[in-house]
Scaffold this active site. Structure first.
Site, mmCIF file in Angstrom:
data_model
loop_
_atom_site.group_PDB
_atom_site.id
_atom_site.type_symbol
_atom_site.label_atom_id
_atom_site.label_comp_id
_atom_site.label_asym_id
_atom_site.label_seq_id
_atom_site.Cartn_x
_atom_site.Cartn_y
_atom_site.Cartn_z
ATOM 1 N N ASP A 147 35.387 42.763 -36.486
ATOM 2 C CA ASP A 147 36.422 43.151 -37.443
ATOM 3 C C ASP A 147 35.891 42.986 -38.864
ATOM 4 O OD1 ASP A 147 39.246 43.193 -38.749
ATOM 5 O OD2 ASP A 147 39.674 43.445 -36.628
ATOM 6 N N HIS B 146 42.183 41.143 -42.352
ATOM 7 C CA HIS B 146 42.463 41.670 -41.012
ATOM 8 C C HIS B 146 41.725 40.895 -39.921
ATOM 9 C CE1 HIS B 146 42.501 44.814 -37.791
ATOM 10 N NE2 HIS B 146 43.649 45.150 -38.333
#
Length: 427
Positions: free
Chosen positions: A173, A205
């Site tokens: 990510d 995130h």
């Protein structure tokens, strides 16, 4: 590449490409500098190469016949899925948050409006009269988040005796906030595959997804939000601080995870696909190799739907048959308005569902915690549960682990197109 084919030799012989090999790097951790500088990289463990080729070289590879090249695809740009920002409070609180950074039409983020709209719709349904509303209220589960988030309650984590101990989980990510106080003392391995950026999360995130999958059972501030609280964390930064990245970095992160013995790879990222569009043969090859190596890849189905009027197909790379595609549910076990559906053939199905609306988890300092929406938030719930099953049965790896997740899911009175086998459940 076909099994047994030497990628570097094939590319050089057929098209004159001089490429590096992942075997040249320690623990198969290809550096972002090498991805940018080399004419290409062969990911030996995945049977995939990413090359910077001229049109005549692409033509030579396409015409090579039995050279060992199975498919040629343009490299994609993928993005973090699920940035519907909500207040960092329990989902039962309906006070509107301040609009997040990153404004769009009219000065307000559209995803922000959508999430707030869904909350108001749920409130309206609960307050209006009529038999349908009463029946829905009786059937809907009720959650308090004093001690544990609604998502963990819904999938049975508090009652599980497993913690993911001894299991390695990679979250690919935007990186991770290594100084987050809820993760003090945890085993964390971090690697960046983005040139010019450290693995430290400058977006948020990645830290949120890692928190849901692997956060502590005793965070500094309740409620608990992490599923596999004793698993080993492998944080691969494959998306930049702006939330985007290329296929090459994703593949590099997958190979790094496999080389380090990760049983689970969690990817809350992707790109939309159109109706009738088939999956990537390159990522399907990589996913099959990963399963044979004992690693299951779990990915977000995508957030492009606007239900009930419009349902979008499961996105890339979750639409690969050998990657688990995860849909999102809200706390009433309704399909989230944004969650993509299994519309396309040949692997474009939803496999399973997880909590994905008003999900509270970790966030980079100084905020520390935040609640957001997305299939990105549903995916780490499933990945964390996968780690619990991997601890419960050390022989359950690869396809066997994928099968256990599907077979143990809670069946819902919803179309398989939208939720697959149902809501993931902890052992």
């Amino acid at each position: 590449m076909r099994e047994g084919a030497s990628g570097a030799q094939t590319l050089n012989k057929v098209a004159g490409l001089k490429v590096a090999s992942s075997a040249d790097f320690s623990a198969a951790a290809v550096t972002p500098e090498s991805l940018d500088a080399a004419g290409g990289i062969v990911f030996e463990g995945l049977g995939v190469a990413v090359v910077d080729a001229q049109p005549d070289q692409v033509g030579a590879l396409s015409a090579a016949g039995e050279s060992g090249v199975m498919a040629i695809e343009p490299e994609r740009i993928v993005h973090a899925i699920g940035e519907t920002l909500l207040p960092g409070v329990a989902p039962s609180r309906l006070l509107p948050p301040s609009p997040p950074a990153g404004l769009s039409r009219g000065g307000v983020q559209l995803e922000y409006i959508r999430g707030y709209r869904d909350a108001l719709v749920n409130l309206y349904e609960g307050l209006t009269g009529g038999e349908d509303a009463e029946a829905a209220a009786e059937a809907a589960p009720s959650f308090r988040e004093d001690e544990v988030t609604w998502g963990l309650q819904a999938i049975g984590v508090p009652a599980s005796r497993f913690t993911g101990k001894g299991v390695r989980v990679a979250v690919l990510d935007t990186g991770f906030d290594a100084g987050h106080p809820d993760f003090v003392g945890r085993a964390v391995s971090m690697r960046s595959f983005i040139q010019g950026e450290e693995a430290q999360d400058g977006h948020g995130h990645g830290t949120h997804c890692i928190g849901t999958a692997l956060g502590s059972d005793r965070p500094n501030t309740l409620p608990r939000y992490g599923v596999a609280c004793r698993a080993e964390i492998f944080a691969g930064k494959v998306l930049s601080n702006a939330g985007s990245g290329a296929d090459a970095g994703i593949l590099a992160g997958i190979q790094w995870a496999i080389a380090n013995g990760c049983a689970v790879v969690s990817m809350s990222l992707g790109a939309p696909v159109g109706p009738g569009q088939t999956h990537s043969r390159v990522f399907e090859t990589a996913a099959r190799r990963a399963l044979r190596a004992g690693t299951v890849i779990i990915a977000a189905a995508g957030n492009e739907s606007e239900r009930p009027g419009s349902i979008a197909p499961v996105g890339h790379p979750a639409n690969c048959p050998s990657i688990m595609a995860v849909a999102a549910l809200d706390s009433r076990f309704h399909v989230a308005s944004f969650s993509c559906g299994g519309l396309n053939p040949q692997g474009g199905q939803v496999d399973i569902a997880g909590p994905g609306v008003a999900v509270r988890s970790s966030w980079p300092r100084p905020l520390l915690h935040r609640a957001i929406n997305g299939t990105s938030m549903a995916t780490p719930h499933v990945s964390g549960v996968a780690a619990l099953y991997a601890e419960a049965d050390p022989e359950a790896r690869g396809r066997a682990l994928m099968s256990i997740l599907v077979q143990s899911a809670r069946r819902l009175e919803l179309p398989a197109r939208d939720v697959g086998a149902g809501l993931v459940q902890a052992p």
